[in-house]
Scaffold this motif. Structure first.
Motif, short mmCIF file in Angstrom:
data_model
loop_
_atom_site.label_atom_id
_atom_site.label_comp_id
_atom_site.label_asym_id
_atom_site.label_seq_id
_atom_site.Cartn_x
_atom_site.Cartn_y
_atom_site.Cartn_z
N ASP A 199 52.68 59.27 30.15
CA ASP A 199 52.19 60.52 29.57
C ASP A 199 50.78 60.36 29.03
N ASP A 200 50.51 59.24 28.36
CA ASP A 200 49.17 59.00 27.82
C ASP A 200 48.14 58.86 28.93
N GLU A 201 48.48 58.16 30.00
CA GLU A 201 47.54 58.01 31.12
C GLU A 201 47.24 59.37 31.76
N GLU A 202 48.28 60.19 31.93
CA GLU A 202 48.08 61.51 32.52
C GLU A 202 47.21 62.38 31.62
N LEU A 203 47.42 62.27 30.32
CA LEU A 203 46.61 63.05 29.38
C LEU A 203 45.16 62.58 29.41
N GLN A 204 44.94 61.27 29.51
CA GLN A 204 43.57 60.75 29.60
C GLN A 204 42.88 61.24 30.88
N LYS A 205 43.62 61.31 31.98
CA LYS A 205 43.04 61.84 33.23
C LYS A 205 42.60 63.29 33.03
N LYS A 206 43.41 64.07 32.33
CA LYS A 206 43.05 65.47 32.09
C LYS A 206 41.84 65.58 31.16
N LEU A 207 41.75 64.70 30.18
CA LEU A 207 40.61 64.73 29.27
C LEU A 207 39.30 64.41 30.00
N ALA A 208 39.38 63.61 31.05
CA ALA A 208 38.18 63.27 31.84
C ALA A 208 37.84 64.35 32.86
N ASN A 209 38.69 65.36 32.99
CA ASN A 209 38.54 66.40 34.00
C ASN A 209 38.11 67.71 33.32
N PRO A 210 36.87 68.19 33.54
CA PRO A 210 36.40 69.42 32.87
C PRO A 210 37.17 70.67 33.27
N VAL A 211 37.89 70.66 34.40
CA VAL A 211 38.62 71.84 34.84
C VAL A 211 40.13 71.60 34.82
#
Length: 290
Positions: free
Chosen positions: A46-58
């Protein structure tokens, strides 16, 4: 003899009970560890997926990043400029295939004096809105979005803004593979209204996206936005090119939504004469359920 026999008998009964209790305790501890292991792995995922989203502006994620920057040696007197950017992001699902990612940058500025005897100017700068129409990303595919950008003439003093209304396109493209996120966010603005005595706006902003996840909660990345003022005739005064690095920590405070902390800094390797050379940055990303 009888007492000794009783004590021996009691000892003979207690030993098996003690051994059995230890076996049961060890078994329960082992079961607890086995049961906890999937939960730990699930939390890390879950943390890795959230970090991926934080790096994604859209990304389909509601966030309110609050970013403080200290730009050192700014202006002819080499003083510090303080900037507090409030940057809410709100995605809106249009249908099963498209989303509109609404993003605003609200700058609160403290600009140093430009001449001896002049006071520091504090207040609101020009607000920037960006809207990205983005298709639903396929796993492993290219993530992208494109739309309009609008700069509002909201500065509370002429030293805090351009004095112009400006509009133009904005676009982002991003690829995420393993721990890497690599991409670019570009915005071009042209002024169309505002103070006729101020210089027109013709500016390009390029925000490189480069980050690497060190762990489920820790990431390093690039810091800085490349800008080009096309109204500047001298090439030496046209570009600002920073080289910086960030380190982010994802936290999950008890009873709260996740919060991401970002620390960073860097150096403007190419810059106009009165622009800052060094900068330091601290950011807090508040993440909300959708």
């Amino acid at each position: 003899m009888e007492n000794a026999t009783r004590r021996a008998g009691m000892t003979g009964r207690l030993l098996p009970i003690t051994a059995t209790s230890r076996f049961v305790a060890a078994s329960l501890a082992g079961c607890a560890a086995l049961c906890a292991a999937p939960a730990v792995h699930a939390a890390a995922a879950d943390d890795e997926e959230l970090q991926k989203k934080l790096a994604n502006p859209v990304a389909d994620l509601i966030t309110v990043p609050i970013q403080y920057s200290a730009n050192l040696n700014t202006g002819p007197l080499d003083k510090t400029q303080h900037t507090l950017n409030i940057q809410p992001v709100y995605p809106l699902k249009l249908n099963q295939e498209w989303s509109l990612i609404n993003r605003a940058i609200v700058p609160i500025l403290s600009n140093p004096a430009l001449a001896s005897g002049q006071d520091r100017e504090n207040g609101l700068g020009d607000i920037l809105y960006q809207g990205f129409f983005s298709p639903t990303a396929k796993p492993g595919g290219l993530i992208w979005g494109v739309g309009p950008a609008l700069q509002l003439k909201t500065a509370t003093d002429e030293r805090l803004g351009s004095g112009k209304w400006a509009i133009g396109p904005t676009a982002v493209a991003l690829k995420q593979e393993g721990p890497w996120s690599i991409g670019l966010l570009a915005t071009q603005l042209w002024s169309f209204a505002g103070d006729g005595d101020r210089q027109s706006v013709n500016q390009l902003q390029l925000q490189p996206i480069l980050s690497y996840r060190l762990s489920p909660k820790n990431t390093i990345g690039y810091a800085g936005i490349v800008t080009a003022n096309w109204k500047e005739d001298r090439s030496s005064q046209r570009w600002t090119v920073p080289l910086g690095v960030t380190y982010s920590i994802l936290t999950r405070p008890k009873g709260m939504q996740p919060v991401n902390f970002v620390f960073g800094g860097g150096y403007n390797v190419i810059r106009p004469d009165d622009a800052s050379n060094w900068f330091v940055r601290f950011q807090v990303n508040f993440i909300f359920p959708k």
